[in-house]
Design an enzyme around this catalytic site. Structure first.
Site, short mmCIF file in Angstrom:
data_model
loop_
_atom_site.label_atom_id
_atom_site.label_comp_id
_atom_site.label_asym_id
_atom_site.label_seq_id
_atom_site.Cartn_x
_atom_site.Cartn_y
_atom_site.Cartn_z
N LYS A 195 1.08 -0.96 0.08
CA LYS A 195 0.56 -0.15 -0.07
C LYS A 195 1.01 1.14 -0.25
CE LYS A 195 -3.77 2.69 2.40
NZ LYS A 195 -4.48 2.34 3.51
N ARG A 205 -10.72 10.06 1.34
CA ARG A 205 -10.12 10.69 3.06
C ARG A 205 -11.35 11.71 3.25
NH1 ARG A 205 -3.50 10.95 3.09
NH2 ARG A 205 -3.42 8.64 2.80
N GLU A 233 7.28 -6.24 1.32
CA GLU A 233 6.47 -6.43 1.97
C GLU A 233 5.58 -8.05 1.22
OE1 GLU A 233 5.11 -4.75 4.10
OE2 GLU A 233 6.02 -3.02 4.21
N LYS A 248 -2.14 -1.66 -3.44
CA LYS A 248 -2.60 -0.34 -3.73
C LYS A 248 -2.03 1.14 -3.56
CE LYS A 248 -6.38 1.83 -0.99
NZ LYS A 248 -6.39 2.34 0.86
N SER A 274 -9.86 5.29 -4.89
CA SER A 274 -11.05 6.53 -4.55
C SER A 274 -10.35 8.05 -6.47
CB SER A 274 -10.90 7.33 -3.41
OG SER A 274 -10.23 8.17 -2.93
C1 PBG Z 1 -7.53 3.25 5.40
C2 PBG Z 1 -7.82 3.37 4.17
C3 PBG Z 1 -7.61 4.32 3.17
C4 PBG Z 1 -7.52 4.12 1.86
C5 PBG Z 1 -8.20 2.12 2.07
N1 PBG Z 1 -7.94 2.34 3.65
C6 PBG Z 1 -6.89 5.65 3.07
C7 PBG Z 1 -5.85 5.79 3.81
O1 PBG Z 1 -4.98 5.20 3.74
O2 PBG Z 1 -5.05 7.45 3.57
C8 PBG Z 1 -8.25 4.49 0.35
C9 PBG Z 1 -8.67 4.17 -0.72
C10 PBG Z 1 -8.97 4.73 -1.63
O3 PBG Z 1 -8.77 6.03 -1.20
O4 PBG Z 1 -10.31 4.88 -2.48
N2 PBG Z 1 -6.08 2.88 6.21
ZN ZN Z 2 -5.93 3.43 8.27
#
Ligand code: PBG
Ligand code: ZN
Length: 324
Positions: A195, A205, A233, A248, A274
């Protein structure tokens, strides 16, 4: 194979030929729909930066989940938006927390739909970080127990799978152990293994009110410049017991998806996040591109890179386009 003996266009001349030589076929089985759960009743609040996505109270959430199941989508992933936040993110592992209630409601209403839960603290902490703090530092080891409690509380509520997205070191092992001790050895872990610290999470967010109140996530999420590290990882998470490994975001990291696919034999998930969704929706609204076509091209590309499944806000639209 040389022109004029070989002519690639020969096999492109009809839709039938094109179908016969198509290498990648996207199906509804590949799709996982992310949804935002809130408390209360009759809430269906649009998320401004994600057209077509909403904050949903359990009644509306179950309706959307029924639509997803009817469309042939195998699973949803739930994110909770709590009413209250605190330093330890207690809402994340509360027995009657937002996600815990939402899971129960969905499993009661649509038992055959698989419900995955996102396991993290950032929506629940008042500082917005994914772990608990020691001063200004995100305390890795102290966070592990809270994540494990969160995962177990989701399983107790009926979650079919848990997906830790926090990027703390060692969390997969801790969660696996806690699930097993709690009698949930059948519940798989989809780990957000690679991630990245990405600006593509912006709309999420805003939607989840989970932006960090100070600093950023660079001390735990990965540097976008690194791909070898993604392999390390993923190796760690697999050794700790992950059943599915995720990359991701997806689009700016297709090379990482490809590499992870080549290196490991576990199922690979990719999160079409997103910001990737928002960019296509925005351009479509401006009349600058054909949103439906770009959606299908994008999802096919993610699958072609090596993803076995795709978490995407387009899931319902794509399922409709794919028919049933
Ligand atoms: C929280 C989380 C996030 C997303 C999924 N779980 C945001 C972040 O890490 O700040 C992002 C999902 C998206 O942008 O669609 N840990
Ligand atoms: Zn988080």
């Amino acid at each position: 194979m040389q022109f004029p003996d070989y002519r690639p266009r020969r096999m492109r001349q009809s839709e039938a030929f094109r179908r016969m030589i198509r290498e990648t076929v996207l199906t509804t089985d590949d799709l996982i729909l992310p949804l935002f759960a809130v408390g209360g009743k009759k809430v269906k609040e649009p998320i401004a930066s994600m057209p077509g996505q909403f904050h949903l109270s359990s009644d509306h959430l179950t309706t959307v989940c029924k639509q997803a199941a009817d469309a042939g989508i195998p699973a949803v992933i739930l994110f909770g938006i709590p009413e209250k936040k605190d330093p330890l993110g207690t809402g994340a592992y509360a027995k009657d927390g937002t996600v815990q209630r939402a899971v129960k409601a969905v499993k009661d209403a649509v038992p055959d739909l698989s419900v995955i839960t996102d396991v993290c603290l950032c929506q629940y902490t008042d500082h917005g970080h994914c772990g608990m703090l020691d001063g200004q530092i995100i305390d890795n080891d102290a966070t592990l127990d809270l994540l494990a409690r969160t995962a177990v509380s989701h399983a107790e509520a009926g979650a079919d799978m848990v997906a830790p997205s926090d990027m703390m070191d060692g969390r997969v092992a801790e969660i696996r152990e806690a699930l097993d001790e709690g009698g949930f050895e059948r519940v798989p872990i989809m780990s957000y293994a690679a991630k990245y610290c990405s600006a593509y999470y912006g709309p999420f967010r805003e939607a989840a009110d989970s932006a960090p109140k100070f600093g950023d996530r660079r001390t735990y999420q990965m540097d976008p410049a690194n791909a070898e590290e993604a392999v390390r990882e993923a190796t760690l998470d697999i050794e700790e017991g992950a059943d599915i490994i995720m990359v991701k975001p997806a689009l700016a990291y297709l090379d990482v998806i490809y590499r992870i696919r080549q290196e490991f034999d576990l199922p690979v998930a990719a999160y079409n996040v997103s910001g990737e969704y928002a960019m296509i929706k925005a351009a479509e609204q401006m009349g600058w591109l054909d949103g439906q076509k770009v959606m299908m091209e994008t999802l096919t590309a993610i699958k072609r890179a090596g993803a076995d499944m795709i978490l995407t806000y387009f899931a319902l639209e794509a399922a409709k386009a794919l028919g049933r």
